[in-house]
Design a protein around this motif. Structure first.
Motif, mmCIF file in Angstrom:
data_model
loop_
_atom_site.group_PDB
_atom_site.id
_atom_site.type_symbol
_atom_site.label_atom_id
_atom_site.label_comp_id
_atom_site.label_asym_id
_atom_site.label_seq_id
_atom_site.Cartn_x
_atom_site.Cartn_y
_atom_site.Cartn_z
ATOM 1 N N UNK A 26 3.016 30.259 -17.343
ATOM 2 C CA UNK A 26 2.994 31.647 -17.769
ATOM 3 C C UNK A 26 1.729 32.357 -17.279
ATOM 4 N N UNK A 27 0.587 31.692 -17.357
ATOM 5 C CA UNK A 27 -0.661 32.302 -16.890
ATOM 6 C C UNK A 27 -0.612 32.560 -15.388
ATOM 7 N N UNK A 28 -0.077 31.612 -14.646
ATOM 8 C CA UNK A 28 0.042 31.791 -13.195
ATOM 9 C C UNK A 28 1.002 32.930 -12.877
ATOM 10 N N UNK A 29 2.124 32.991 -13.592
ATOM 11 C CA UNK A 29 3.106 34.060 -13.362
ATOM 12 C C UNK A 29 2.497 35.432 -13.671
ATOM 13 N N UNK A 30 1.731 35.541 -14.761
ATOM 14 C CA UNK A 30 1.082 36.821 -15.078
ATOM 15 C C UNK A 30 0.080 37.199 -13.992
ATOM 16 N N UNK A 31 -0.638 36.207 -13.492
ATOM 17 C CA UNK A 31 -1.609 36.450 -12.426
ATOM 18 C C UNK A 31 -0.897 36.977 -11.180
ATOM 19 N N UNK A 32 0.237 36.373 -10.854
ATOM 20 C CA UNK A 32 1.010 36.824 -9.699
ATOM 21 C C UNK A 32 1.488 38.260 -9.885
ATOM 22 N N UNK A 33 1.993 38.578 -11.080
ATOM 23 C CA UNK A 33 2.483 39.931 -11.347
ATOM 24 C C UNK A 33 1.367 40.958 -11.249
ATOM 25 N N UNK A 34 0.172 40.615 -11.717
ATOM 26 C CA UNK A 34 -0.956 41.540 -11.640
ATOM 27 C C UNK A 34 -1.296 41.878 -10.195
ATOM 28 N N UNK A 35 -0.962 40.997 -9.283
ATOM 29 C CA UNK A 35 -1.277 41.203 -7.873
ATOM 30 C C UNK A 35 -0.063 41.656 -7.066
ATOM 31 N N UNK A 36 0.981 42.087 -7.766
ATOM 32 C CA UNK A 36 2.137 42.666 -7.082
ATOM 33 C C UNK A 36 3.101 41.642 -6.510
ATOM 34 N N UNK A 37 3.016 40.387 -6.922
ATOM 35 C CA UNK A 37 3.902 39.341 -6.412
ATOM 36 C C UNK A 37 4.923 38.973 -7.487
ATOM 37 N N UNK A 38 5.685 39.967 -7.938
ATOM 38 C CA UNK A 38 6.607 39.751 -9.048
ATOM 39 C C UNK A 38 7.739 38.806 -8.676
ATOM 40 N N UNK A 89 5.998 23.765 -4.986
ATOM 41 C CA UNK A 89 4.534 23.748 -4.950
ATOM 42 C C UNK A 89 4.028 23.318 -3.582
ATOM 43 N N UNK A 90 4.646 22.305 -2.985
ATOM 44 C CA UNK A 90 4.222 21.838 -1.657
ATOM 45 C C UNK A 90 4.415 22.929 -0.607
ATOM 46 N N UNK A 91 5.529 23.660 -0.681
ATOM 47 C CA UNK A 91 5.761 24.749 0.279
ATOM 48 C C UNK A 91 4.720 25.845 0.121
ATOM 49 N N UNK A 92 4.378 26.174 -1.121
ATOM 50 C CA UNK A 92 3.354 27.205 -1.354
ATOM 51 C C UNK A 92 2.010 26.758 -0.806
ATOM 52 N N UNK A 93 1.678 25.478 -0.984
ATOM 53 C CA UNK A 93 0.388 24.989 -0.503
ATOM 54 C C UNK A 93 0.345 24.923 1.029
ATOM 55 N N UNK A 94 1.456 24.554 1.648
ATOM 56 C CA UNK A 94 1.477 24.444 3.112
ATOM 57 C C UNK A 94 1.569 25.784 3.817
ATOM 58 N N UNK A 95 1.978 26.805 3.083
ATOM 59 C CA UNK A 95 2.192 28.106 3.715
ATOM 60 C C UNK A 95 0.916 28.693 4.297
ATOM 61 N N UNK A 96 -0.235 28.275 3.796
ATOM 62 C CA UNK A 96 -1.484 28.845 4.281
ATOM 63 C C UNK A 96 -1.611 30.274 3.796
ATOM 64 N N UNK A 97 -2.050 31.152 4.664
ATOM 65 C CA UNK A 97 -2.231 32.558 4.297
ATOM 66 C C UNK A 97 -0.898 33.279 4.413
ATOM 67 N N UNK A 98 -0.475 33.912 3.338
ATOM 68 C CA UNK A 98 0.790 34.631 3.296
ATOM 69 C C UNK A 98 0.500 36.111 3.121
ATOM 70 N N UNK A 99 1.015 36.968 4.009
ATOM 71 C CA UNK A 99 0.749 38.400 3.874
ATOM 72 C C UNK A 99 1.457 38.980 2.655
ATOM 73 N N UNK A 100 0.766 39.850 1.971
ATOM 74 C CA UNK A 100 1.331 40.589 0.855
ATOM 75 C C UNK A 100 2.112 41.760 1.454
ATOM 76 N N UNK A 101 2.913 42.423 0.609
ATOM 77 C CA UNK A 101 3.632 43.593 1.132
ATOM 78 C C UNK A 101 2.648 44.678 1.540
ATOM 79 N N UNK A 102 1.458 44.637 0.953
ATOM 80 C CA UNK A 102 0.367 45.507 1.378
ATOM 81 C C UNK A 102 -0.220 44.848 2.625
#
Length: 167
Positions: free
Chosen positions: A11-23, A83-96
């Motif tokens: 839940x904390x991680x999900x809220x953090x993601x939402x605060x940064x526009x990654x809903x 989780x492994x895919x997220x870690x291997x992705x490296x830098x992921x561009x935001x919509x911004x």
């Protein structure tokens, strides 16, 4: 939180993601955690006890336990794969277009800002933010390519320092 708890960390991680526009990522994280919790609840398993131990008062039947074990194993595998895919992705561009995200030993943000000393941006360029106690808006470089390289170097240095502190 709702009655189908997804866990404090999720839940904390999900809220953090939402605060940064990654809903979208937050919804996916909550959905996978909820599916895991629902499967454990429906199967009558105690959380953390493993698939071989049904909850007290439930009838023990071999086929049901095998199905439960398979379902639980599949959900754990899917969460680990995500989780492994997220870690291997490296830098992921935001919509911004002027922001990049990375997840490995915590969330990292590389953001482009114009010079604004009042806001803490003394130069125009890319700034790095990381987990608590790491980098908080440190200027990296004016250009994106060198900024990504320098950010990787700074993150590696931070991780090495943390590893040395834990010994």
């Amino acid at each position: 939180m709702n009655d189908h708890s997804v866990g404090v960390e999720v839940d904390a991680t999900a809220k953090w993601l939402e605060e940064r526009g990654l809903s979208g990522a937050a919804r996916l994280l909550r959905r996978v955690a909820r599916q895991r919790d629902d499967a454990v609840s429906q199967l009558g398993l105690r959380p953390g006890a493993g698939p071989a131990y049904p909850a007290a008062g439930t009838e023990h039947t071999a086929p049901r336990d095998l199905d439960a074990a398979a379902e639980t194993a599949m959900l754990r595998t899917e969460v680990a794969r995500l989780q492994a895919l997220a870690e291997r992705a490296g830098w992921v561009p935001d919509r911004n277009a002027k922001r990049m995200w990375r997840w490995r030993d915590g969330w990292w943000e590389l953001g482009y800002h114009r010079r604004n000393p009042k806001a803490g941006y003394h130069d125009t360029g890319w700034y790095l933010w990381g987990p608590v106690g790491s980098y908080e808006g440190e200027y990296v470089d004016r250009r994106k390519g060198p900024a990504l390289d320098d950010a990787e170097r700074l993150i590696a240095r931070y991780r090495a320092a943390i590893g040395e502190d834990r010994r």
